[in-house]
Scaffold this motif. Structure first.
Motif, mmCIF file in Angstrom:
data_model
loop_
_atom_site.group_PDB
_atom_site.id
_atom_site.type_symbol
_atom_site.label_atom_id
_atom_site.label_comp_id
_atom_site.label_asym_id
_atom_site.label_seq_id
_atom_site.Cartn_x
_atom_site.Cartn_y
_atom_site.Cartn_z
ATOM 1 N N ASN A 136 71.812 40.366 89.059
ATOM 2 C CA ASN A 136 70.917 39.763 90.103
ATOM 3 C C ASN A 136 69.498 39.689 89.915
ATOM 4 N N LYS A 137 69.090 39.968 88.658
ATOM 5 C CA LYS A 137 67.756 40.183 88.416
ATOM 6 C C LYS A 137 66.901 41.234 88.864
ATOM 7 N N ARG A 138 67.817 42.375 89.180
ATOM 8 C CA ARG A 138 67.248 43.512 89.982
ATOM 9 C C ARG A 138 66.539 43.183 91.404
ATOM 10 N N LYS A 139 66.694 42.271 91.705
ATOM 11 C CA LYS A 139 66.201 41.964 93.418
ATOM 12 C C LYS A 139 67.099 42.873 94.327
ATOM 13 N N ARG A 140 66.412 43.562 94.948
ATOM 14 C CA ARG A 140 67.154 44.237 96.141
ATOM 15 C C ARG A 140 67.930 45.374 95.255
ATOM 16 N N TYR A 141 67.692 45.758 94.145
ATOM 17 C CA TYR A 141 68.720 46.605 93.615
ATOM 18 C C TYR A 141 68.582 47.999 94.331
ATOM 19 N N ASP A 142 67.505 48.725 94.514
ATOM 20 C CA ASP A 142 67.219 49.840 95.247
ATOM 21 C C ASP A 142 68.119 49.839 96.628
ATOM 22 N N LEU A 143 67.820 48.887 97.419
ATOM 23 C CA LEU A 143 68.414 48.891 98.794
ATOM 24 C C LEU A 143 69.941 48.669 98.553
ATOM 25 N N LYS A 144 70.491 47.857 97.725
ATOM 26 C CA LYS A 144 71.887 47.900 97.613
ATOM 27 C C LYS A 144 72.414 49.248 97.031
ATOM 28 N N PHE A 145 71.588 49.793 96.062
ATOM 29 C CA PHE A 145 72.246 51.112 95.475
ATOM 30 C C PHE A 145 72.139 52.083 96.875
ATOM 31 N N ASN A 146 71.010 52.362 97.421
ATOM 32 C CA ASN A 146 70.868 53.268 98.775
ATOM 33 C C ASN A 146 72.093 53.044 99.683
ATOM 34 N N ILE A 147 72.455 51.635 99.920
ATOM 35 C CA ILE A 147 73.590 51.340 100.977
ATOM 36 C C ILE A 147 74.837 52.089 100.388
ATOM 37 N N VAL A 148 75.038 51.875 99.319
ATOM 38 C CA VAL A 148 76.257 52.323 98.659
ATOM 39 C C VAL A 148 76.269 53.858 98.630
ATOM 40 N N ALA A 149 75.326 54.419 98.379
ATOM 41 C CA ALA A 149 75.120 55.856 98.439
ATOM 42 C C ALA A 149 75.392 56.415 99.819
ATOM 43 N N GLY A 150 74.811 55.539 100.938
ATOM 44 C CA GLY A 150 74.953 55.876 102.296
ATOM 45 C C GLY A 150 76.510 55.677 102.757
ATOM 46 N N LEU A 151 77.235 54.972 101.934
ATOM 47 C CA LEU A 151 78.695 54.587 102.365
ATOM 48 C C LEU A 151 79.257 56.019 101.704
ATOM 49 N N VAL A 152 78.902 56.135 100.645
ATOM 50 C CA VAL A 152 79.868 57.221 100.109
ATOM 51 C C VAL A 152 79.409 58.855 100.848
ATOM 52 N N ASN A 153 78.312 58.785 101.224
ATOM 53 C CA ASN A 153 77.935 60.077 102.213
ATOM 54 C C ASN A 153 78.905 59.804 103.507
ATOM 55 N N LEU A 154 79.106 58.629 104.006
ATOM 56 C CA LEU A 154 79.620 58.623 105.285
ATOM 57 C C LEU A 154 80.996 59.004 104.736
ATOM 58 N N GLN A 155 81.564 58.540 103.929
ATOM 59 C CA GLN A 155 83.172 58.770 103.556
ATOM 60 C C GLN A 155 83.123 60.249 103.392
ATOM 61 N N ASN A 156 82.256 60.957 102.542
ATOM 62 C CA ASN A 156 82.345 62.272 102.455
ATOM 63 C C ASN A 156 82.258 63.115 103.787
ATOM 64 N N GLY A 157 81.379 62.652 104.647
ATOM 65 C CA GLY A 157 81.452 63.142 106.205
ATOM 66 C C GLY A 157 82.674 63.188 106.735
ATOM 67 N N LEU A 158 83.281 61.966 106.671
ATOM 68 C CA LEU A 158 84.451 61.844 107.354
ATOM 69 C C LEU A 158 85.580 62.837 106.744
ATOM 70 N N SER A 159 85.727 62.905 105.509
ATOM 71 C CA SER A 159 86.646 63.740 104.876
ATOM 72 C C SER A 159 86.475 65.332 105.111
ATOM 73 N N LEU A 160 85.162 65.446 105.440
ATOM 74 C CA LEU A 160 84.823 66.868 105.944
ATOM 75 C C LEU A 160 85.539 67.020 107.360
ATOM 76 N N LEU A 161 85.371 66.184 108.093
ATOM 77 C CA LEU A 161 85.702 66.236 109.496
ATOM 78 C C LEU A 161 87.141 66.283 109.688
ATOM 79 N N LYS A 162 88.025 65.623 108.717
ATOM 80 C CA LYS A 162 89.621 65.546 108.476
ATOM 81 C C LYS A 162 89.880 66.928 108.193
ATOM 82 N N ARG A 163 88.998 67.688 107.426
ATOM 83 C CA ARG A 163 89.544 68.938 106.905
ATOM 84 C C ARG A 163 89.277 69.767 107.837
ATOM 85 N N ALA A 164 88.246 69.791 108.705
ATOM 86 C CA ALA A 164 87.793 70.858 109.729
ATOM 87 C C ALA A 164 88.901 70.924 110.964
ATOM 88 N N ALA A 165 89.574 69.536 111.286
ATOM 89 C CA ALA A 165 90.405 69.438 112.130
ATOM 90 C C ALA A 165 91.647 69.550 111.979
#
Length: 165
Positions: A136-165
């Motif tokens: 995509n000619k590097r248009k909004r690449y940073d935004l897309k990468f940060n969204i994916v990183a946030g989704l991975v963090n969310l997935q990590n947070g949910l897995s930590l909650l499952k382990r604690a329960a």
């Protein structure tokens, strides 16, 4: 804090191709530095840099981590100890100077800690927009990468909650 850089192939730019050509990957790429904490949470994602820029140069251009936090990095960050006193990088061997047993053990322990960031990069690249060639000619690449990183963090947070329960 564990740091590493990931590269993603891009389409060959029409102008300024030399800056984006990565000699390591033998293609045109962009780079991002990822910093995670001990829990595996992504705490910092760098700006996008051309593929030719060295990992340590990216570290120098990004905001410095807190001085009291230990840093574990790979061999691409040789010399980081001069900037950050509590940084650890692996020892390098050569043909004439092989590593002793203590240094090999140190490198193995460091690699066992650093594997967390490698797994986090893999989790990011599971999303094909980051894992495959970016077209995509590097248009909004940073935004897309940060969204994916946030989704991975969310997935990590949910897995930590499952382990604690």
């Amino acid at each position: 804090m564990i740091i590493d850089v990931t590269e993603q192939p891009i389409e060959r730019p029409k102008q300024g191709q030399e800056a984006y050509y990565s000699g390591k990957k033998k293609q045109h790429t962009v780079k991002k530095e990822i910093r995670i904490d001990q829990d595996g949470t992504i705490v910092h994602v760098s700006a996008t840099y051309p593929g030719r820029v060295h990992d340590f140069a990216i570290f120098k251009q990004e905001p410095p981590p807190p001085s009291d936090v230990p840093i574990w990095a790979d061999a691409g960050y040789q010399g980081i100890e001069k900037l950050h006193k509590s940084a650890c990088t692996p020892y390098k061997s050569s043909k004439k100077h092989p590593l002793c047993a203590e240094k090999k053990t140190y490198n193995q322990v460091l690699a066992s800690q650093r594997v967390l960031v490698e797994h986090k990069i893999r989790s990011i690249k599971v999303f094909k927009i980051i894992g495959n060639r970016y077209r995509n000619k590097r248009k909004r690449y940073d935004l897309k990468f940060n969204i994916v990183a946030g989704l991975v963090n969310l997935q990590n947070g949910l897995s930590l909650l499952k382990r604690a329960a």
